[in-house]
Design an enzyme around this catalytic site. Sequence first.
Site, PDB file in Angstrom:
ATOM      1  N   TRP A 147       7.599   0.689  -2.875  1.00 16.81           N
ATOM      2  CA  TRP A 147       8.254   1.861  -2.952  1.00 16.81           C
ATOM      3  C   TRP A 147       7.727   2.782  -2.519  1.00 16.81           C
ATOM      4  O   TRP A 147       8.034   4.049  -3.755  1.00 16.81           O
ATOM      5  CB  TRP A 147       7.891   1.918  -5.376  1.00 16.81           C
ATOM      6  CG  TRP A 147       6.984   1.964  -5.720  1.00 16.81           C
ATOM      7  CD1 TRP A 147       6.272   0.677  -5.913  1.00 16.81           C
ATOM      8  CD2 TRP A 147       5.862   2.754  -5.952  1.00 16.81           C
ATOM      9  NE1 TRP A 147       4.660   1.058  -6.682  1.00 16.81           N
ATOM     10  CE2 TRP A 147       4.142   1.894  -6.163  1.00 16.81           C
ATOM     11  CE3 TRP A 147       5.793   4.276  -5.404  1.00 16.81           C
ATOM     12  CZ2 TRP A 147       3.600   2.545  -6.698  1.00 16.81           C
ATOM     13  CZ3 TRP A 147       4.247   4.588  -5.603  1.00 16.81           C
ATOM     14  CH2 TRP A 147       3.511   3.947  -6.033  1.00 16.81           C
ATOM     15  N   ASN A 148       6.154   3.567  -2.735  1.00 17.38           N
ATOM     16  CA  ASN A 148       6.117   4.630  -1.833  1.00 17.38           C
ATOM     17  C   ASN A 148       7.334   4.622  -0.828  1.00 17.38           C
ATOM     18  O   ASN A 148       6.787   6.180  -1.199  1.00 17.38           O
ATOM     19  CB  ASN A 148       5.303   4.411  -1.894  1.00 17.38           C
ATOM     20  CG  ASN A 148       4.612   2.998  -0.839  1.00 17.38           C
ATOM     21  OD1 ASN A 148       4.946   2.250  -0.677  1.00 17.38           O
ATOM     22  ND2 ASN A 148       2.883   3.398  -0.165  1.00 17.38           N
TER      23      ASN A 148
ATOM     24  N   LYS B  85      14.508  -6.933  -0.023  1.00 10.98           N
ATOM     25  CA  LYS B  85      14.092  -6.623  -1.471  1.00 10.98           C
ATOM     26  C   LYS B  85      13.980  -5.094  -1.527  1.00 10.98           C
ATOM     27  O   LYS B  85      12.286  -5.608  -1.269  1.00 10.98           O
ATOM     28  CB  LYS B  85      13.582  -8.256  -1.444  1.00 10.98           C
ATOM     29  CG  LYS B  85      13.296  -8.461  -3.728  1.00 10.98           C
ATOM     30  CD  LYS B  85      12.859  -7.433  -3.974  1.00 10.98           C
ATOM     31  CE  LYS B  85      11.578  -7.463  -4.446  1.00 10.98           C
ATOM     32  NZ  LYS B  85      11.144  -6.133  -4.741  1.00 10.98           N
ATOM     33  N   PRO B  86      14.018  -4.604  -1.637  1.00 13.40           N
ATOM     34  CA  PRO B  86      12.893  -3.090  -2.370  1.00 13.40           C
ATOM     35  C   PRO B  86      12.985  -2.996  -3.765  1.00 13.40           C
ATOM     36  O   PRO B  86      12.826  -4.190  -4.354  1.00 13.40           O
ATOM     37  CB  PRO B  86      14.597  -2.632  -2.688  1.00 13.40           C
ATOM     38  CG  PRO B  86      15.969  -3.031  -2.810  1.00 13.40           C
ATOM     39  CD  PRO B  86      15.832  -4.734  -1.948  1.00 13.40           C
ATOM     40  N   ALA B  87      11.741  -2.135  -3.449  1.00 15.88           N
ATOM     41  CA  ALA B  87      11.215  -3.120  -5.070  1.00 15.88           C
ATOM     42  C   ALA B  87      12.164  -1.509  -6.100  1.00 15.88           C
ATOM     43  O   ALA B  87      12.823  -0.704  -6.113  1.00 15.88           O
ATOM     44  CB  ALA B  87      10.001  -1.526  -4.789  1.00 15.88           C
TER      45      ALA B  87
ATOM     46  N   GLY C 172       3.111  -4.367   0.435  1.00 14.27           N
ATOM     47  CA  GLY C 172       2.819  -3.913  -0.971  1.00 14.27           C
ATOM     48  C   GLY C 172       0.907  -4.076  -1.192  1.00 14.27           C
ATOM     49  O   GLY C 172       0.790  -4.503  -0.028  1.00 14.27           O
ATOM     50  N   SER C 173       0.610  -4.933  -1.823  1.00 16.64           N
ATOM     51  CA  SER C 173      -0.750  -5.260  -2.432  1.00 16.64           C
ATOM     52  C   SER C 173      -1.627  -5.840  -2.115  1.00 16.64           C
ATOM     53  O   SER C 173      -1.079  -7.816  -1.231  1.00 16.64           O
ATOM     54  CB  SER C 173      -0.564  -5.487  -4.052  1.00 16.64           C
ATOM     55  OG  SER C 173      -0.934  -6.344  -4.776  1.00 16.64           O
TER      56      SER C 173
ATOM     57  N   GLU D 163       1.540  -6.132   5.581  1.00 17.43           N
ATOM     58  CA  GLU D 163       1.099  -4.722   5.380  1.00 17.43           C
ATOM     59  C   GLU D 163       0.667  -4.212   4.123  1.00 17.43           C
ATOM     60  O   GLU D 163       1.302  -4.219   2.992  1.00 17.43           O
ATOM     61  CB  GLU D 163       2.110  -3.868   6.042  1.00 17.43           C
ATOM     62  CG  GLU D 163       1.124  -2.582   6.721  1.00 17.43           C
ATOM     63  CD  GLU D 163       1.728  -1.243   5.609  1.00 17.43           C
ATOM     64  OE1 GLU D 163       0.636  -0.867   4.756  1.00 17.43           O
ATOM     65  OE2 GLU D 163       2.479  -0.826   5.406  1.00 17.43           O
ATOM     66  N   LEU D 164      -0.343  -4.434   4.345  1.00 18.41           N
ATOM     67  CA  LEU D 164      -0.842  -4.861   2.282  1.00 18.41           C
ATOM     68  C   LEU D 164      -2.414  -3.448   2.239  1.00 18.41           C
ATOM     69  O   LEU D 164      -2.341  -2.638   2.679  1.00 18.41           O
ATOM     70  CB  LEU D 164      -2.262  -6.183   2.122  1.00 18.41           C
ATOM     71  CG  LEU D 164      -1.301  -7.497   2.426  1.00 18.41           C
ATOM     72  CD1 LEU D 164      -2.121  -8.536   2.360  1.00 18.41           C
ATOM     73  CD2 LEU D 164      -0.156  -7.042   1.516  1.00 18.41           C
TER      74      LEU D 164
ATOM     75  N   CYS E  19       0.022   3.641   1.664  1.00 19.68           N
ATOM     76  CA  CYS E  19      -1.598   2.872   1.897  1.00 19.68           C
ATOM     77  C   CYS E  19      -2.643   3.187   2.708  1.00 19.68           C
ATOM     78  O   CYS E  19      -3.674   2.485   2.961  1.00 19.68           O
ATOM     79  CB  CYS E  19      -1.136   1.442   2.520  1.00 19.68           C
ATOM     80  SG  CYS E  19       0.301   0.415   1.180  1.00 19.68           S
TER      81      CYS E  19
ATOM     82  N   GLU F 271      -8.824   1.533  -4.180  1.00 20.05           N
ATOM     83  CA  GLU F 271      -7.175   2.459  -4.115  1.00 20.05           C
ATOM     84  C   GLU F 271      -7.249   3.000  -5.146  1.00 20.05           C
ATOM     85  O   GLU F 271      -6.290   2.612  -6.087  1.00 20.05           O
ATOM     86  CB  GLU F 271      -6.129   1.582  -3.312  1.00 20.05           C
ATOM     87  CG  GLU F 271      -6.532   1.184  -2.205  1.00 20.05           C
ATOM     88  CD  GLU F 271      -4.737   0.764  -1.800  1.00 20.05           C
ATOM     89  OE1 GLU F 271      -3.668   1.641  -0.814  1.00 20.05           O
ATOM     90  OE2 GLU F 271      -4.514   0.515  -2.283  1.00 20.05           O
TER      91      GLU F 271
END
Length: 496
Positions: free
Chosen positions: A162-163, A186-188, A241-242, A264-265, A298, A398
Amino acid sequence: MGPRTLADLTRKDLFQQQGFINDEWVDATDGKKFDVVNPGTLEKIAQLPEMGASEVEKAAAAAETAFELYRKTSARQRARWLRKWNDLVLEHTEDLALIMTLENGKPLGESRGEVVYGASFLEWFSGEAERTHGELVPTANLNQRIITMKQPLGVAACLTPWNFPVAMITRKAGAALAAGCTTVWKPAGETPLSALALAVLAKEAGFPKGSINVVLTLDKVSEVGEALCKSEKIQKLSFTGSTRVGKILASLCGQYGLKKLSLELGGNSPFVVFDDAKIETAVEACIMAKFRNSGQTCVTANRIFVQDGIYDRFSQALAERIKTLKVGLGTDDGVFIGPMTHERAVEKALAHIEDAKKHGASVVMGGSSFQPDDHKGYFLQPTILTNMSSEALITREEVFAPVVALYRFKTEDEGVRLANDTKVGLGSFIMTENMPRMWRVAENIQAGMVAVNIGLLSAAENPFGGVKESGYGREGGRQGIEEYLTVKSIFLNVAN
Ligand code: SIN
């Protein structure tokens, strides 16, 4: 005049409230819906279908069928579609920025910047589409020849956060579509409207039926994620994401078809200011690295290590600069820091601030949630914490908020050791005017990316990605398209 709303869009059709499967706008089979909320006002701005595993399978089937034709299109043709899509995105910057600000909260100026950044991946990969090719490999045996060719993997699932509601879609889908893969996005669930607007423009750009599909969910995110990993119709997943979710996806992709994965976490970026840094350069870089998207990136500067000799001057200059940043609703004029996208982001940041205080940190600015101009959103005061201890939670997690955490160090070795003392390694920032030091530190820092005297790592040309628990694979750059390709070799006997 009140704040701008979706009614102010010039192209009304960019606001869609359905999923997109096989070129059709569709609802969930069971009719369930979820709400999209403006985080600056808490007003509901849209109602979207809550989809699940059955819609994933329909989208994957559409993409699989489309792949049979799409993989045979010429790279030139794919480049043209991408360029047209890029042009349309740029033409509708203002509408896309408004949609993004309303669903994510980021200030309009920043949203406009993200639209341009997002479009740049489409332009970049339109070029890469035609420059990706195999090679003739010299062989030891003179009666043999080896030729390699690169082929698209198949259907690629793009799972985005979502960022960055626009740029993360274009960074993945741009590369996939350039390579000849078809896609399921699959968007947030918090920010799906930008992705839907992008799908409208992609369709207008001419991408064939079924090459782009969008599945929506807010509450069934585990079901949808699992279905994407399990589907036999999907060959590739790309996730931003996370680290926690990345590990789940990695294990599912391993179990089901050994699917190729790019991750990409989370990051825990060090921002290291050496005594020889230029104060103004370091302050401006820190503002950019810390306050972009209200600290919700991130690669945000999470741990700011400042060498002893410059610590007081840097922290004072930074505080003075932060006082000039306006916090408010993203659609209001002059706002630099918008609301957090989630209520839980505010709660987490407040818990981090309390924990830092317990470990001896001083709050020299901010430290609380508040409501600028009586808005009812998820706002946090820009906060500065000095004298941070390495025992504090922020050192390991974070904070993902406009919270500046300043740590003190004495020597170059100590600075590098502290920077590397984390399980993740995505972005990193070093501030120094000393060239040999710049090389030494850049080489020794454990991160996928190092920014020197600048607070930014984002450009379509940059291979974006990390090491350690920040994941694997690269997005953007020359490497980005390779994530969606496989190498096939042809082994020839040329003996007489
Ligand atoms: C991210 O925060 O995941 C991406 C940031 C960027 O592309 O600049």
